[in-house]
Write a protein that holds these residues in place. Structure first.
Motif, mmCIF file in Angstrom:
data_model
loop_
_atom_site.group_PDB
_atom_site.id
_atom_site.type_symbol
_atom_site.label_atom_id
_atom_site.label_comp_id
_atom_site.label_asym_id
_atom_site.label_seq_id
_atom_site.Cartn_x
_atom_site.Cartn_y
_atom_site.Cartn_z
ATOM 1 N N TYR A 173 44.693 24.706 52.403
ATOM 2 C CA TYR A 173 44.845 25.930 53.183
ATOM 3 C C TYR A 173 45.711 25.709 54.426
ATOM 4 O O TYR A 173 45.397 24.865 55.262
ATOM 5 C CB TYR A 173 43.479 26.453 53.636
ATOM 6 C CG TYR A 173 42.559 26.769 52.485
ATOM 7 C CD1 TYR A 173 42.836 27.827 51.627
ATOM 8 C CD2 TYR A 173 41.429 25.995 52.236
ATOM 9 C CE1 TYR A 173 42.001 28.109 50.547
ATOM 10 C CE2 TYR A 173 40.591 26.262 51.172
ATOM 11 C CZ TYR A 173 40.884 27.331 50.323
ATOM 12 O OH TYR A 173 40.069 27.603 49.273
ATOM 13 N N GLY A 174 46.765 26.466 54.550
ATOM 14 C CA GLY A 174 47.580 26.421 55.772
ATOM 15 C C GLY A 174 46.850 27.076 56.924
ATOM 16 O O GLY A 174 46.993 26.673 58.075
ATOM 17 N N ALA A 175 46.084 28.116 56.602
ATOM 18 C CA ALA A 175 45.329 28.817 57.649
ATOM 19 C C ALA A 175 44.019 29.350 57.084
ATOM 20 O O ALA A 175 43.920 29.624 55.881
ATOM 21 C CB ALA A 175 46.154 29.967 58.226
ATOM 22 N N ILE A 176 43.032 29.464 57.954
ATOM 23 C CA ILE A 176 41.752 30.075 57.598
ATOM 24 C C ILE A 176 41.455 31.144 58.649
ATOM 25 O O ILE A 176 41.532 30.864 59.845
ATOM 26 C CB ILE A 176 40.615 29.024 57.577
ATOM 27 C CG1 ILE A 176 40.920 27.938 56.529
ATOM 28 C CG2 ILE A 176 39.261 29.671 57.295
ATOM 29 C CD1 ILE A 176 39.955 26.756 56.562
ATOM 30 N N VAL A 177 41.173 32.345 58.190
ATOM 31 C CA VAL A 177 40.889 33.455 59.102
ATOM 32 C C VAL A 177 39.451 33.904 58.866
ATOM 33 O O VAL A 177 39.098 34.268 57.741
ATOM 34 C CB VAL A 177 41.852 34.648 58.841
ATOM 35 C CG1 VAL A 177 41.518 35.817 59.757
ATOM 36 C CG2 VAL A 177 43.308 34.217 59.005
ATOM 37 N N ILE A 178 38.640 33.835 59.915
ATOM 38 C CA ILE A 178 37.228 34.223 59.769
ATOM 39 C C ILE A 178 36.974 35.485 60.592
ATOM 40 O O ILE A 178 37.250 35.519 61.793
ATOM 41 C CB ILE A 178 36.301 33.073 60.236
ATOM 42 C CG1 ILE A 178 36.590 31.821 59.413
ATOM 43 C CG2 ILE A 178 34.826 33.476 60.111
ATOM 44 C CD1 ILE A 178 36.014 30.548 60.011
ATOM 45 N N ALA A 181 42.094 34.709 49.085
ATOM 46 C CA ALA A 181 43.242 33.923 49.552
ATOM 47 C C ALA A 181 44.522 34.716 49.347
ATOM 48 O O ALA A 181 44.620 35.537 48.427
ATOM 49 C CB ALA A 181 43.311 32.605 48.803
ATOM 50 N N LYS A 182 45.475 34.494 50.245
ATOM 51 C CA LYS A 182 46.788 35.145 50.135
ATOM 52 C C LYS A 182 47.856 34.082 50.283
ATOM 53 O O LYS A 182 47.716 33.181 51.094
ATOM 54 C CB LYS A 182 46.963 36.147 51.285
ATOM 55 C CG LYS A 182 46.745 37.588 50.930
ATOM 56 C CD LYS A 182 47.221 38.460 52.087
ATOM 57 C CE LYS A 182 46.340 39.703 52.175
ATOM 58 N NZ LYS A 182 46.577 40.458 53.410
ATOM 59 N N GLU A 183 48.907 34.206 49.486
ATOM 60 C CA GLU A 183 50.051 33.300 49.629
ATOM 61 C C GLU A 183 51.057 33.952 50.580
ATOM 62 O O GLU A 183 51.552 35.043 50.300
ATOM 63 C CB GLU A 183 50.714 33.050 48.260
ATOM 64 C CG GLU A 183 49.822 32.380 47.239
ATOM 65 C CD GLU A 183 49.609 30.885 47.502
ATOM 66 O OE1 GLU A 183 50.379 30.283 48.280
ATOM 67 O OE2 GLU A 183 48.639 30.336 46.921
ATOM 68 N N ARG A 184 51.341 33.276 51.669
ATOM 69 C CA ARG A 184 52.320 33.838 52.614
ATOM 70 C C ARG A 184 53.307 32.753 53.063
ATOM 71 O O ARG A 184 53.330 32.369 54.239
ATOM 72 C CB ARG A 184 51.590 34.446 53.808
ATOM 73 C CG ARG A 184 50.725 35.650 53.422
ATOM 74 C CD ARG A 184 50.033 36.260 54.611
ATOM 75 N NE ARG A 184 50.980 36.805 55.575
ATOM 76 C CZ ARG A 184 50.602 37.368 56.716
ATOM 77 N NH1 ARG A 184 49.322 37.456 57.033
ATOM 78 N NH2 ARG A 184 51.503 37.833 57.561
ATOM 79 N N PRO A 185 54.120 32.253 52.126
ATOM 80 C CA PRO A 185 55.027 31.146 52.480
ATOM 81 C C PRO A 185 56.003 31.504 53.598
ATOM 82 O O PRO A 185 56.357 30.655 54.407
ATOM 83 C CB PRO A 185 55.758 30.861 51.158
ATOM 84 C CG PRO A 185 55.548 32.056 50.307
ATOM 85 C CD PRO A 185 54.257 32.667 50.724
ATOM 86 N N GLU A 186 56.418 32.788 53.650
ATOM 87 C CA GLU A 186 57.434 33.169 54.644
ATOM 88 C C GLU A 186 56.915 32.987 56.076
ATOM 89 O O GLU A 186 57.664 32.650 56.982
ATOM 90 C CB GLU A 186 57.921 34.618 54.398
ATOM 91 C CG GLU A 186 56.979 35.747 54.779
ATOM 92 C CD GLU A 186 55.660 35.818 53.995
ATOM 93 O OE1 GLU A 186 55.583 35.234 52.886
ATOM 94 O OE2 GLU A 186 54.712 36.437 54.493
ATOM 95 N N ILE A 220 46.588 31.204 52.742
ATOM 96 C CA ILE A 220 45.695 31.588 53.836
ATOM 97 C C ILE A 220 44.369 32.042 53.242
ATOM 98 O O ILE A 220 44.334 32.887 52.345
ATOM 99 C CB ILE A 220 46.301 32.716 54.695
ATOM 100 C CG1 ILE A 220 47.655 32.247 55.260
ATOM 101 C CG2 ILE A 220 45.355 33.110 55.824
ATOM 102 C CD1 ILE A 220 48.377 33.280 56.064
ATOM 103 N N LEU A 221 43.300 31.451 53.726
ATOM 104 C CA LEU A 221 41.959 31.820 53.267
ATOM 105 C C LEU A 221 41.359 32.805 54.267
ATOM 106 O O LEU A 221 41.308 32.522 55.463
ATOM 107 C CB LEU A 221 41.081 30.558 53.185
ATOM 108 C CG LEU A 221 39.602 30.760 52.874
ATOM 109 C CD1 LEU A 221 39.401 31.330 51.475
ATOM 110 C CD2 LEU A 221 38.840 29.439 53.016
ATOM 111 N N TYR A 222 40.967 33.963 53.774
ATOM 112 C CA TYR A 222 40.308 34.962 54.623
ATOM 113 C C TYR A 222 38.822 35.006 54.271
ATOM 114 O O TYR A 222 38.466 35.030 53.092
ATOM 115 C CB TYR A 222 40.915 36.346 54.387
ATOM 116 C CG TYR A 222 42.345 36.485 54.863
ATOM 117 C CD1 TYR A 222 42.646 37.005 56.123
ATOM 118 C CD2 TYR A 222 43.406 36.097 54.049
ATOM 119 C CE1 TYR A 222 43.962 37.134 56.557
ATOM 120 C CE2 TYR A 222 44.726 36.213 54.479
ATOM 121 C CZ TYR A 222 44.986 36.735 55.729
ATOM 122 O OH TYR A 222 46.294 36.853 56.162
ATOM 123 N N ILE A 223 37.991 34.987 55.296
ATOM 124 C CA ILE A 223 36.546 35.077 55.069
ATOM 125 C C ILE A 223 36.002 36.199 55.948
ATOM 126 O O ILE A 223 36.228 36.194 57.166
ATOM 127 C CB ILE A 223 35.845 33.746 55.438
ATOM 128 C CG1 ILE A 223 36.401 32.598 54.585
ATOM 129 C CG2 ILE A 223 34.324 33.861 55.264
ATOM 130 C CD1 ILE A 223 36.011 31.216 55.069
#
Lengths: 585, 138
Positions: free
Chosen positions: A106-111, A21-26, A9-12
């Protein structure tokens, strides 16, 4: 990278100009991806009671396991709090964004946050650039913005460029985000949320190759799907005429709303039919990344310059059923040129075509009835069929030159609360009505759908089926069918495959596809996940103040006959109650 | 007879990139990083597409600029790449003026079309086709 592994997950943060970025496979194991992961992240990131246009409202883009992997795994999901409805904001977009995000890893991007000045983002595998966009802010056309970023950035063929128009900058509640010129994160105002963050555009590109636990099975499944999707009659309508093939059948069954649903038939249906536009105007077909169906139809419109006798330009303008309904039928525009010119204006401004058409048709009827006059419209006469006036009105909604246009910019629910005409203000849960007056299930679907969109549960399709059988399901039965369809669609929108392929991606097929990743997910488990995701969306809606009790049923839908006869408000309420029990059950 | 991949009519291309994904699937993998064929728009999808495929040159520039002998000429046109000899200098990418030499980012080596025609069987619109190369008199 393992195709069965989605985790990053990419956080901006635009306020602090930081990204991580954070790895959150669960998270992806539990909620698949797409809509499932999107609603989890929205719950985490959006504080209760957040201002949809405040820095605290996050924008979340998600993709799923099928993006870039199986054919028609071509879409991405955007989640946010909607400035139009004040609760769940969710839009699905095609084009190249879904595949590009997956290929960028990226599975997800959070802005989050809000930039001090206008910026655009350039995202590649492992890198994020926050670039100055002062020069792009206030630009007349959204297509020019795309052109400039195209020239500034690399990754041609592997990238997606999404941008807002002036409507997003000016925070119109139903401003959209445009991707690859002709596809949109259309509904519920994502464009305004971009604008509130001073985020003009996002370019994302990536190259990746994904491996499988069962490579042989992967190739076999791919071939089976590809064959079905290119040869099967299930996809024929999208492939040949595209969605505008709906115009004539809906008109013939008196289910195509016109003139703000004063009528359920459109005098210009023959002229604006998919068949007629194809005959004289179709200039090019195009496709989303990784989709052989190619449903995107683009008309070529040759326009003379009035001041220069020997000068012409050719505009390439896309057309689909919903914009033909909203900007053609609803406004009674009976010429292809008129419709295309209005469509072009709406695209360049970056407005959602459906909401814009419904807002303008309400305003026209309100003017006919004397609820508003030239004083409100600042001298503009809104008359059915007058596309030039509607083009001007769209500009004024964006510039918001007076109180009236400011109200229109907030949607028909708000405008009618100020100026009257509630009975013919066609919005459900605050979102403007789609183009299917097919019967009870259609409108019930708009009322109870998590996004109040026809794509939530396709109630119209339930109507069309039962109408053809000459029966009418009881409200509770309609509610159950809607619930089951909407729950299953959560799975499709978590993968993320295009809903047009819903006939091919059955629970059994999706389960088989997961086996190629080495994952065991039985059809029943998938269905249950779908229900869980749907309930989680409603939990977010309830948290943000949504209540089924406070839904408003526009009287107009009960005044015009459907193939099932006149709809009764009590029956719609009965359906709403039945649906609420299923959601809370 | 030797075959080569040809672009029959680029104006039929809708930009779905099914060919790129197909090429990558030769390795039974999903995605595009290992694809030897590339499709991009001509400056916006409204203007159509460019399909970059190896032209199977008789006298290939990529062969001429390869310093390590990794690229050899294929009979009747085109080249073959020996990954074990490749030093990943990228000369072949620069040498090909139609941009038909792609880069496999997973192994950091070039990827050059072997004219197997796998991609063409996934093109729904007949844009590309595997054709027989006419024998050239020398």
């Amino acid at each position: 990278m393992d195709a069965g592994m989605l985790s990053k997950i990419l956080y901006i943060d635009l306020s602090r100009r930081r990204h991580w970025a954070k790895e959150r496979p669960e998270l992806f194991e539990e909620s698949l991806g797409g809509a499932g992961v999107g609603i989890r992240l929205l719950g985490e990131e959006c504080p209760t009671g957040a201002d949809p246009l405040g820095p605290e409202n996050p924008i979340i883009f998600t993709v799923g396991y099928f993006d870039g992997v199986f054919p028609l795994g071509s879409k991405a999901i955007a989640m946010f709090k909607s400035p139009l409805t004040g609760n769940l904001g969710e839009s699905h977009g095609g084009g190249r964004f879904g595949v590009a995000q997956r290929m960028a890893g990226y599975g997800a991007i959070v802005i989050k946050g809000r930039s001090e000045g206008p910026v655009y983002l350039a995202i590649t595998n492992g890198d994020v650039k926050i670039r100055d966009a002062s020069t792009l802010w206030g630009m007349t056309g959204s297509s020019t913005v795309g052109r400039i970023i195209r020239e500034n950035e690399g990754g041609a063929g592997l990238r997606s460029i999404m941008r807002i128009g002036k409507a997003g900058e000016r925070l119109v509640s139903y401003a959209c985000v445009i991707t690859e010129t002709y596809r949109h994160f259309g509904r519920l105002g994502l464009g305004a949320v971009f604008g509130s963050k001073r985020l003009k555009a996002i370019m994302i590109s990536g190259r990746d190759s994904l491996t499988f636990k069962s490579p042989k099975l992967y190739r076999e499944l791919y071939d089976e799907l590809f064959k079905t999707l290119t040869k099967s009659p299930l996809m024929k309508k999208y492939h040949e005429l595209g969605t505008p093939m709906n115009v004539l059948p809906l008109n013939a069954t008196k289910t195509l709303p016109s003139k703000n649903l004063q009528l359920a038939q459109f005098g210009g249906a023959e002229v604006l039919s998919g068949e007629a536009i194809l005959e004289r105007y179709l200039g090019r077909r195009t496709a989303c990344a990784h989709c052989p169906v190619s449903c995107i139809h683009i008309a070529a419109l040759r326009v003379p310059y009035e001041s220069e006798p020997y000068f012409y330009k050719t505009k390439m303008i896309s057309y689909d059923y919903e914009p033909i309904y909203a900007l053609g039928s609803m406004l009674d525009i009976r010429s292809v040129e008129g419709y295309l010119k209005l469509m072009d204006t709406v695209e360049e401004l970056g407005l959602d075509a459906m909401s814009t058409g419904v807002v303008l048709s309400w305003a026209t009827e309100a003017m006919e009835r004397g609820l508003i006059g030239l004083a409100e419209t600042a001298g503009l006469s809104l008359r059915w069929g007058d596309y030039k006036a509607y083009m001007e009105a769209a500009e004024r909604i964006v510039s918001q030159r007076n109180e009236f246009y400011k109200a229109l910019a907030r949607g028909v629910e708000y405008a009618s609360s100020k100026y009257g005409g509630r009975d013919f203000a066609l919005a459900f849960g605050g979102n403007e009505m789609p183009g299917y007056h097919t019967g009870l299930a259609s409108h019930l679907g708009h009322l109870v759908g998590a996004r109040h969109s026809h794509l939530d549960n396709a109630g119209y399709s339930i109507d069309q089926k039962t109408n053809a059988e000459g029966r009418r399901p009881a409200p509770a039965e309609a509610a159950r069918l809607i619930f089951e369809e909407e729950a299953w669609r959560q799975v499709l929108s978590s993968l993320v495959v295009c809903f047009f392929a819903r006939g091919v991606y059955t629970p059994e097929m999706v389960s088989r596809c997961f086996a190629a990743f080495g994952k065991s997910l039985a059809p029943e488990n998938l269905r249950r996940k779908g229900e869980e995701i749907l309930k989680e969306k409603h939990a977010f809606k309830f948290r943000e103040g949504f209540s089924f009790d406070r839904l408003r049923i526009p009287k107009r839908i009960t005044e015009i006959p459907t193939p099932q006869g006149m709809l009764k408000e009590e029956e719609l309420w009965e359906g709403v109650r039945a649906f609420e029990r299923l959601i809370r059950g | 007879m030797v075959k080569k991949l040809s672009v029959i009519d680029v104006d039929l291309c809708v930009g779905c990139q099914s060919c790129m994904f197909a090429c990558n699937r030769r390795f039974a993998e999903a995605g595009v990083a290992r694809s030897a064929i590339h499709v991009q728009s001509v400056g916006g999808v409204e203007h159509g597409f460019i399909v970059k495929v190896c032209r199977a040159c008789q006298d290939p520039p990529c062969f001429k600029v390869c310093p390590s002998g990794a690229i050899s000429k294929r009979k009747d046109g085109g080249v073959l790449l020996d990954y074990t000899k490749c030093i990943a200098c990228g000369n072949c990418v620069k040498g090909c003026i139609v941009g038909a030499v792609q880069w496999d980012t997973t192994i950091d080596k070039p990827v050059i079309c072997v004219h197997c025609g796998y991609c063409a069987s996934y093109c729904p619109y007949g844009v590309i086709r595997l054709e027989e190369i006419e024998e050239v008199e020398t």
